[in-house]
Design a protein around this motif. Structure first.
Motif, PDB file in Angstrom:
ATOM      1  N   GLY A 152      -4.268  75.790  17.043  1.00 26.76           N
ATOM      2  CA  GLY A 152      -2.948  76.429  16.354  1.00 26.76           C
ATOM      3  C   GLY A 152      -3.838  76.603  14.913  1.00 26.76           C
ATOM      4  O   GLY A 152      -4.847  76.182  14.434  1.00 26.76           O
ATOM      5  N   VAL A 153      -3.269  77.767  13.942  1.00 24.46           N
ATOM      6  CA  VAL A 153      -3.574  78.486  12.683  1.00 24.46           C
ATOM      7  C   VAL A 153      -2.015  78.490  12.514  1.00 24.46           C
ATOM      8  O   VAL A 153      -1.511  79.264  12.502  1.00 24.46           O
ATOM      9  CB  VAL A 153      -4.271  79.232  12.320  1.00 24.46           C
ATOM     10  CG1 VAL A 153      -4.431  80.110  11.599  1.00 24.46           C
ATOM     11  CG2 VAL A 153      -5.841  79.232  13.624  1.00 24.46           C
ATOM     12  N   LEU A 154      -2.192  77.877  11.479  1.00 26.60           N
ATOM     13  CA  LEU A 154      -0.742  78.181  10.551  1.00 26.60           C
ATOM     14  C   LEU A 154      -1.021  78.530   8.918  1.00 26.60           C
ATOM     15  O   LEU A 154      -1.905  77.707   8.526  1.00 26.60           O
ATOM     16  CB  LEU A 154       0.384  76.762   9.880  1.00 26.60           C
ATOM     17  CG  LEU A 154       1.110  76.985   9.773  1.00 26.60           C
ATOM     18  CD1 LEU A 154       2.504  77.341  10.376  1.00 26.60           C
ATOM     19  CD2 LEU A 154       2.275  75.762   9.315  1.00 26.60           C
ATOM     20  N   LEU A 155      -0.868  79.365   8.741  1.00 22.48           N
ATOM     21  CA  LEU A 155      -1.283  80.865   7.441  1.00 22.48           C
ATOM     22  C   LEU A 155      -0.206  79.851   5.935  1.00 22.48           C
ATOM     23  O   LEU A 155       0.954  80.112   6.607  1.00 22.48           O
ATOM     24  CB  LEU A 155      -1.328  81.704   7.760  1.00 22.48           C
ATOM     25  CG  LEU A 155      -2.705  82.447   8.821  1.00 22.48           C
ATOM     26  CD1 LEU A 155      -2.390  82.378   9.790  1.00 22.48           C
ATOM     27  CD2 LEU A 155      -3.657  83.558   7.509  1.00 22.48           C
ATOM     28  N   ALA A 210      -5.972  65.102  21.994  1.00 17.90           N
ATOM     29  CA  ALA A 210      -5.043  65.436  21.062  1.00 17.90           C
ATOM     30  C   ALA A 210      -4.928  67.077  20.484  1.00 17.90           C
ATOM     31  O   ALA A 210      -6.678  67.692  20.289  1.00 17.90           O
ATOM     32  CB  ALA A 210      -5.724  64.465  19.520  1.00 17.90           C
ATOM     33  N   PRO A 211      -3.848  67.407  19.210  1.00 17.13           N
ATOM     34  CA  PRO A 211      -4.089  68.941  19.361  1.00 17.13           C
ATOM     35  C   PRO A 211      -4.808  68.638  17.630  1.00 17.13           C
ATOM     36  O   PRO A 211      -5.275  67.688  17.365  1.00 17.13           O
ATOM     37  CB  PRO A 211      -3.066  68.869  18.984  1.00 17.13           C
ATOM     38  CG  PRO A 211      -1.503  67.785  20.183  1.00 17.13           C
ATOM     39  CD  PRO A 211      -3.194  66.928  19.818  1.00 17.13           C
ATOM     40  N   THR A 250      -8.782  85.468  19.360  1.00 16.83           N
ATOM     41  CA  THR A 250      -8.875  84.585  20.115  1.00 16.83           C
ATOM     42  C   THR A 250      -7.106  83.269  20.561  1.00 16.83           C
ATOM     43  O   THR A 250      -7.363  82.684  22.037  1.00 16.83           O
ATOM     44  CB  THR A 250      -9.335  84.650  21.432  1.00 16.83           C
ATOM     45  OG1 THR A 250     -10.507  84.024  20.957  1.00 16.83           O
ATOM     46  CG2 THR A 250      -9.875  86.221  22.244  1.00 16.83           C
ATOM     47  N   LEU A 251      -7.825  83.184  19.543  1.00 14.46           N
ATOM     48  CA  LEU A 251      -6.047  82.179  19.210  1.00 14.46           C
ATOM     49  C   LEU A 251      -5.002  82.238  20.033  1.00 14.46           C
ATOM     50  O   LEU A 251      -4.978  82.529  19.828  1.00 14.46           O
ATOM     51  CB  LEU A 251      -5.878  81.616  17.617  1.00 14.46           C
ATOM     52  CG  LEU A 251      -8.039  81.239  17.041  1.00 14.46           C
ATOM     53  CD1 LEU A 251      -7.369  81.378  15.106  1.00 14.46           C
ATOM     54  CD2 LEU A 251      -8.185  79.897  17.015  1.00 14.46           C
ATOM     55  N   PRO A 252      -4.786  81.287  20.910  1.00 14.07           N
ATOM     56  CA  PRO A 252      -3.768  81.471  21.263  1.00 14.07           C
ATOM     57  C   PRO A 252      -2.280  80.484  20.609  1.00 14.07           C
ATOM     58  O   PRO A 252      -0.987  81.210  20.595  1.00 14.07           O
ATOM     59  CB  PRO A 252      -3.518  79.620  22.305  1.00 14.07           C
ATOM     60  CG  PRO A 252      -4.742  78.773  21.791  1.00 14.07           C
ATOM     61  CD  PRO A 252      -5.506  79.614  20.981  1.00 14.07           C
ATOM     62  N   SER A 253      -2.736  80.187  19.651  1.00 16.50           N
ATOM     63  CA  SER A 253      -1.135  79.576  18.207  1.00 16.50           C
ATOM     64  C   SER A 253      -2.039  80.255  16.783  1.00 16.50           C
ATOM     65  O   SER A 253      -2.826  79.835  16.405  1.00 16.50           O
ATOM     66  CB  SER A 253      -0.875  78.093  18.161  1.00 16.50           C
ATOM     67  OG  SER A 253      -1.091  77.503  20.373  1.00 16.50           O
ATOM     68  N   LEU A 254      -0.097  80.940  16.730  1.00 12.53           N
ATOM     69  CA  LEU A 254      -0.763  81.961  15.395  1.00 12.53           C
ATOM     70  C   LEU A 254       0.499  81.724  15.094  1.00 12.53           C
ATOM     71  O   LEU A 254       1.294  82.454  15.412  1.00 12.53           O
ATOM     72  CB  LEU A 254      -1.907  82.765  15.212  1.00 12.53           C
ATOM     73  CG  LEU A 254      -2.032  83.641  13.585  1.00 12.53           C
ATOM     74  CD1 LEU A 254      -2.434  83.097  13.309  1.00 12.53           C
ATOM     75  CD2 LEU A 254      -1.945  85.511  14.673  1.00 12.53           C
ATOM     76  N   ALA A 255       0.379  81.529  13.522  1.00  9.77           N
ATOM     77  CA  ALA A 255       1.943  81.761  12.931  1.00  9.77           C
ATOM     78  C   ALA A 255       1.841  81.514  11.644  1.00  9.77           C
ATOM     79  O   ALA A 255       0.684  81.493  10.843  1.00  9.77           O
ATOM     80  CB  ALA A 255       3.178  80.828  12.857  1.00  9.77           C
ATOM     81  N   ARG A 256       2.384  81.769  10.536  1.00 13.34           N
ATOM     82  CA  ARG A 256       2.449  81.785   9.366  1.00 13.34           C
ATOM     83  C   ARG A 256       4.548  81.859   8.605  1.00 13.34           C
ATOM     84  O   ARG A 256       4.970  82.289   9.324  1.00 13.34           O
ATOM     85  CB  ARG A 256       2.189  83.655   8.311  1.00 13.34           C
ATOM     86  CG  ARG A 256       3.937  85.116   8.683  1.00 13.34           C
ATOM     87  CD  ARG A 256       2.814  85.288   7.576  1.00 13.34           C
ATOM     88  NE  ARG A 256       3.652  86.807   7.186  1.00 13.34           N
ATOM     89  CZ  ARG A 256       2.958  87.884   6.885  1.00 13.34           C
ATOM     90  NH1 ARG A 256       2.386  88.092   5.820  1.00 13.34           N
ATOM     91  NH2 ARG A 256       3.485  88.981   6.701  1.00 13.34           N
ATOM     92  N   LEU A 257       3.712  80.647   6.819  1.00 14.31           N
ATOM     93  CA  LEU A 257       4.443  80.555   6.547  1.00 14.31           C
ATOM     94  C   LEU A 257       4.872  81.080   5.158  1.00 14.31           C
ATOM     95  O   LEU A 257       4.261  80.775   4.561  1.00 14.31           O
ATOM     96  CB  LEU A 257       5.088  78.806   6.611  1.00 14.31           C
ATOM     97  CG  LEU A 257       6.337  78.122   6.396  1.00 14.31           C
ATOM     98  CD1 LEU A 257       7.536  78.359   7.138  1.00 14.31           C
ATOM     99  CD2 LEU A 257       5.479  76.464   6.419  1.00 14.31           C
ATOM    100  N   GLN A 258       5.387  81.616   4.983  1.00  9.57           N
ATOM    101  CA  GLN A 258       5.939  81.918   3.498  1.00  9.57           C
ATOM    102  C   GLN A 258       7.270  82.148   3.008  1.00  9.57           C
ATOM    103  O   GLN A 258       8.220  81.806   3.522  1.00  9.57           O
ATOM    104  CB  GLN A 258       5.424  83.395   3.309  1.00  9.57           C
ATOM    105  CG  GLN A 258       6.275  84.503   3.746  1.00  9.57           C
ATOM    106  CD  GLN A 258       6.132  85.466   4.435  1.00  9.57           C
ATOM    107  OE1 GLN A 258       4.992  85.777   3.052  1.00  9.57           O
ATOM    108  NE2 GLN A 258       6.213  86.489   5.292  1.00  9.57           N
ATOM    109  N   THR A 259       7.434  82.111   1.348  1.00  9.28           N
ATOM    110  CA  THR A 259       8.639  81.948   0.734  1.00  9.28           C
ATOM    111  C   THR A 259       8.954  82.960  -0.030  1.00  9.28           C
ATOM    112  O   THR A 259       7.459  83.525  -0.341  1.00  9.28           O
ATOM    113  CB  THR A 259       8.414  80.779   0.474  1.00  9.28           C
ATOM    114  OG1 THR A 259      10.112  80.526  -0.661  1.00  9.28           O
ATOM    115  CG2 THR A 259       7.482  80.601  -0.866  1.00  9.28           C
TER     116      THR A 259
END
Length: 583
Positions: A52-55, A180-181, A203-212
């Motif tokens: 997964g990628v978390l931006l 493991a992940p 084609t990454l299966p997990s993608l999200a972003r966290l911002q404020t």
């Protein structure tokens, strides 16, 4: 409870060790997750073989998220973190430092030139090196993904190749570190260029972003595995800070195409340019006025749900305007509202389509007063942009919707070829084009009607068969045809034609062109040379508005048109709009 169970619980609580059978099998006592509580279902769950990628929005958000993640995971097992130096490790607080000293956190830093070494030796080599440094087969791997590939890349350079290489390496790690992940952390921007659209195309299966923004923290889940084979798409969560420094979801999440983002602190902010304030007595409260497009894009860098109001003055400004809309939408795929207001000349429908494809929410036309602009912005305040904007340059977007460099009268065969060429090129974009049949009154000569037709825009064509004039109107919607023709002809339409038939559907246009091609093989007159000698003064309009040769009082009744039978088709929108023209 059996005595052995009591002794095992006591030993676990004193030594903070998992059960013996878990140690023997190497299993983690619980699945690894993003450091956000109360996410529904499997959202936030980190899975083996599905990296997964978390931006993260900025350095402060990255540090806060990393600390919450490491503290939560180190409470249940060992973790390897690749990407942090000693100074950053100290900044993550005493809990993380203590676990690193105990050997439960393996904190490793990227070395200069790591990207070249990885390119030469491959992903497996790095995993072997990490294993030698303590990475276990069933140990969570957290990676700061982009530093090796963005190192030395100028801010204005295209980051797409770097992101593509980083994604390929990450997918290799997810495949090889199968016990493991693997979670990758990445920035949202390289200079002023958004990285999220580049990750979205992977084609990454997990993608999200966290911002404020201000005090509001927001998680956007672009896609995340759900259950055995499902995937969650486009969910937004408002986050609430917990007492331990982590977050929890405020509610069950709302689809991004309907999410109102009522907690976004900048939802009423409008960022604009002075030209867009045309007709305003003063700058409305809460509006930020910038001095140029570059400044406006920079001012919107950390926007969440604000509105960017851009002025359109003339066609010369359009490439820069499309580029600004594209940059804003790439940096803010969903919540930012982008509105274009006509303040100079009116844009053509294809120019409007280029702006909408680049990422604009809507276009406000020139006849909209300023209070109407404010009302439209208020109605858009909770709208979410749900389309996927193309990633090409502005010049390419404009070329896609531009007409061919041809206009005016063409002989029948050339008319059909040019019209079909433009139709085939623009149909995949959803652009509407119309072909119009104008049967001549019996007493009106073809040459007189053609001479009265003044075409000034590329893509608009006219030709003639035995009984009628035919026009191809590029990027013209059916409701706009009558107004367009009134501007195009120097005399009233009823003075020349007894009716008008409009074909807006692509299939109907093709059938009309096929019919005209069959007529082109006959001896249809070519008026090209004759039109060059015709003077506009030949057509004199009487006081009643009719051409002088029109017999006064004659009623113009619709005449039947011979047409080849169309093949049967499924029901759809009407292909023709018939309007009776009267003086």
């Amino acid at each position: 409870m059996r005595p052995s169970s009591r002794w095992r619980e006591a030993l676990d609580s004193v030594l903070a060790l998992p059960s013996l059978w878990r140690l023997l099998l190497g299993r983690r006592p619980r699945p690894a997750r993003l450091p956000i509580e109360f996410l529904p279902g499997d959202v936030g769950l980190l899975r083996r073989r599905r990296p997964g990628v978390l931006l993260l929005g900025d350095a402060a958000m990255r540090r806060r998220c990393l600390r919450a993640l490491l503290e939560a995971e180190l409470a249940h097992g060992t973790v390897t973190w690749l990407g942090g130096d000693e100074a950053e490790l100290r900044a993550l607080g005493p809990v993380v430092q203590r676990e690193a000293q105990r050997g439960r956190l393996h904190a490793l830093a990227w070395k200069p030139g790591a990207a070249e070494v990885l390119r030469e030796r491959g992903e497996a080599w790095l995993l072997r090196e990490l294993s030698a440094c303590g990475l276990g087969r069933r140990e969570l791997l957290v990676v700061d993904l982009m530093p090796p590939w963005l190192a030395g890349l100028p801010e204005h350079a295209d980051p797409a190749p770097a992101v593509a290489r980083a994604v390929a390496v990450l997918q290799g790690w997810g495949r090889l570190h199968a016990g493991a992940p693997v979670l990758a952390l990445a920035p949202m921007l390289h200079g002023t260029q958004a990285l999220l659209p580049l990750f979205e195309r992977s084609t990454l299966p997990s993608l999200a972003r966290l911002q404020t923004h201000g005090e509001q923290v927001h998680l956007e889940v672009l896609r995340w595995p759900e259950g055995a084979a499902g995937t969650v798409h486009d969910l937004g969560f408002g986050l609430v800070e917990r007492s331990d420094g982590g977050w929890q979801a405020d509610g069950g999440g709302v689809a991004l195409d309907t999410h109102e983002l009522v907690k976004a602190s900048d939802a009423r902010l409008v960022v604009t340019l002075p030209e867009a304030l045309d007709g305003a007595a003063a700058t409305p409260p809460g509006w930020q006025v910038c001095m140029g497009l570059t400044e406006l894009v920079g001012a919107s860098r950390y926007a969440v749900a604000a509105t960017a109001l851009l002025p359109y003055r003339s066609a010369e400004q359009l490439p820069a305007l499309v580029d600004a809309v594209r940059s804003l939408r790439q940096a803010h795929p969903h919540a930012l509202k982008i509105v274009v207001r006509e303040v100079g000349s009116s844009m053509r429908y294809n120019q409007e389509l280029a702006l909408l494809r680049a990422g604009a929410n809507t276009v406000l036309y020139r006849d909209t007063p300023f209070d109407g602009v404010q009302q439209a912005l208020e109605e858009l305040r909770h709208q979410i942009f749900s389309r996927r904007a193309p990633a090409g340059p502005a010049a390419e977007m404009l070329n896609d919707v531009a007409p061919d460099a041809v206009r005016g009268y063409l002989p029948l065969a050339r008319f059909c070829d040019a019209a079909e060429r433009m139709l085939e090129r623009t149909e995949p974009l959803g652009m509407e084009n119309c072909i119009v049949q104008l049967p001549l009154l019996a007493e009106v000569a073809h040459l007189d009607a053609l001479a009265a037709c003044k075409i000034g825009r590329d893509g608009d064509l006219v030709t003639a068969d035995e009984q009628a004039l035919w026009l191809f109107l590029f990027a013209c919607r059916a409701p706009d045809v009558e107004a367009t023709l009134k501007r195009m002809f120097t005399v009233p339409l009823a003075a020349l034609f007894n009716q008008m038939r409009v074909r807006p559907e692509p299939d109907s246009v093709r059938r009309a062109l096929d019919r005209l091609r069959r007529h082109a093989v006959d001896a249809v007159t070519d008026y090209s040379e004759a039109l060059k000698a015709v003077q506009p003064a030949r057509l004199e309009v009487s006081d009643s508005g009719f051409v002088a040769l029109q017999p006064e009082g004659q009623e113009t009744m619709p005449a039947a048109l011979d047409e080849l039978p169309a093949p049967p088709a499924s029901p759809r929108a009407p292909e023709r709009i018939q309007l009776r023209l009267r003086p």
